[in-house]
Design an enzyme around this catalytic site. Sequence first.
Site, PDB file in Angstrom:
ATOM      1  N   SER A  82      -2.495  62.189  43.574  1.00  0.00           N
ATOM      2  CA  SER A  82      -3.870  62.256  42.971  1.00  0.00           C
ATOM      3  C   SER A  82      -4.113  63.694  42.330  1.00  0.00           C
ATOM      4  CB  SER A  82      -4.868  62.197  44.250  1.00  0.00           C
ATOM      5  OG  SER A  82      -4.331  63.363  45.021  1.00  0.00           O
ATOM      6  N   GLY A 212      -9.906  59.429  57.224  1.00  0.00           N
ATOM      7  CA  GLY A 212      -8.477  59.340  57.324  1.00  0.00           C
ATOM      8  C   GLY A 212      -7.382  59.544  57.899  1.00  0.00           C
ATOM      9  N   ASP A 214      -4.794  58.733  59.814  1.00  0.00           N
ATOM     10  CA  ASP A 214      -3.625  57.922  59.813  1.00  0.00           C
ATOM     11  C   ASP A 214      -2.747  58.689  60.745  1.00  0.00           C
ATOM     12  OD1 ASP A 214      -3.884  59.203  57.155  1.00  0.00           O
ATOM     13  OD2 ASP A 214      -1.705  58.988  57.297  1.00  0.00           O
ATOM     14  N   SER A 308      -4.495  75.198  51.354  1.00  0.00           N
ATOM     15  CA  SER A 308      -3.405  74.573  50.481  1.00  0.00           C
ATOM     16  C   SER A 308      -3.628  74.529  49.048  1.00  0.00           C
ATOM     17  CB  SER A 308      -3.291  73.119  51.003  1.00  0.00           C
ATOM     18  OG  SER A 308      -4.478  72.297  50.936  1.00  0.00           O
TER      19      SER A 308
END
Length: 325
Positions: A82, A212, A214, A308
């Site tokens: 992305s 998200g 997951d 990050s």
Amino acid sequence: MTTTTPTLTLDDVRDAAARLAGVAHRTPVLRSRVLDERVGAEVFLKCENFQRVGAFKFRGAYNAASRLTPDQLARGIAAYSSGNHAQAVALAARELGTTAVIVMPEDAPPSKRAATEGYGAEVVTYDRYTGDRVAITEALAAERGLTVIPPYEHPHIMAGQGTAALELLEETGELDLLVVPVGGGGLMAGSATAAKALYPGIRMTGVEPEAGDDTRRSLAEGRRVSVPVPRTIADGQAVHTPGELTFAVNRRLVDDIALVGDDEIRDAMRFAFERLKIVVEPSGATPLAALLSGRTGPLPGRVGVIVSGGNVDAGRFAELCGPGS
């Protein structure tokens, strides 16, 4: 690039660090008295927003690409991303004298696409909500004879990403907690490998956007779980399932996962800009958001945070952090 179940070690991370010496930046570790007072702990921010390409991803991309054979380099590299891994592979390819083809979602931030093309890569777009980026990339690679460098599903990628935590701990010494953003899981896998080997008592907390989760669900169930493609401002963490290889590492080494909402991410970006004087992209701000919002619970004495990345253009930053956002 073939993958096998990894046995990732501290030596792998140290080997990556030696390979990256003089190529990747050794990024700064920032402190803030205001932040310490807000969260009730000593916080050490490893600022990968100052890394080449503006994010930690260059570490893994270069570590992996630099190990390709002369024949593989002559034929070129393919990747899917992305944005940050896209830029990282594009720059690594340029540094190594080869070419790169990058598969990016149509809605990737324009600044990230422009930077990727600026490093000389060819960009192929797809719809992230209906397309299969892995299948698209593998088809391109097969057609053109390219070597695929995945964003997280490879031991050399994980080892390279882990050098950020290795550098942090070399500077700070022992920490009680290390907080790391989690998307595909490569940064966490490498960081946890290095941190737990050096300081077995350290707690590893990952941070995901609420939309998200997951990895949180996968850790809870002891197997990889998929969620709908997340719709979140943290585009670098818009992953629907953990990597197979990264999850094999993280299920052993990660202690817990904290979740943050988009508003908390925006608040963390504002705090970083106003009080720390640094620009952080949404995915890079999620660990700071978790601390500021108390999502990590009571903090121990010494806390490391991997910031990050900082790849967000001025217009998008103003939209996310300005009045009424």
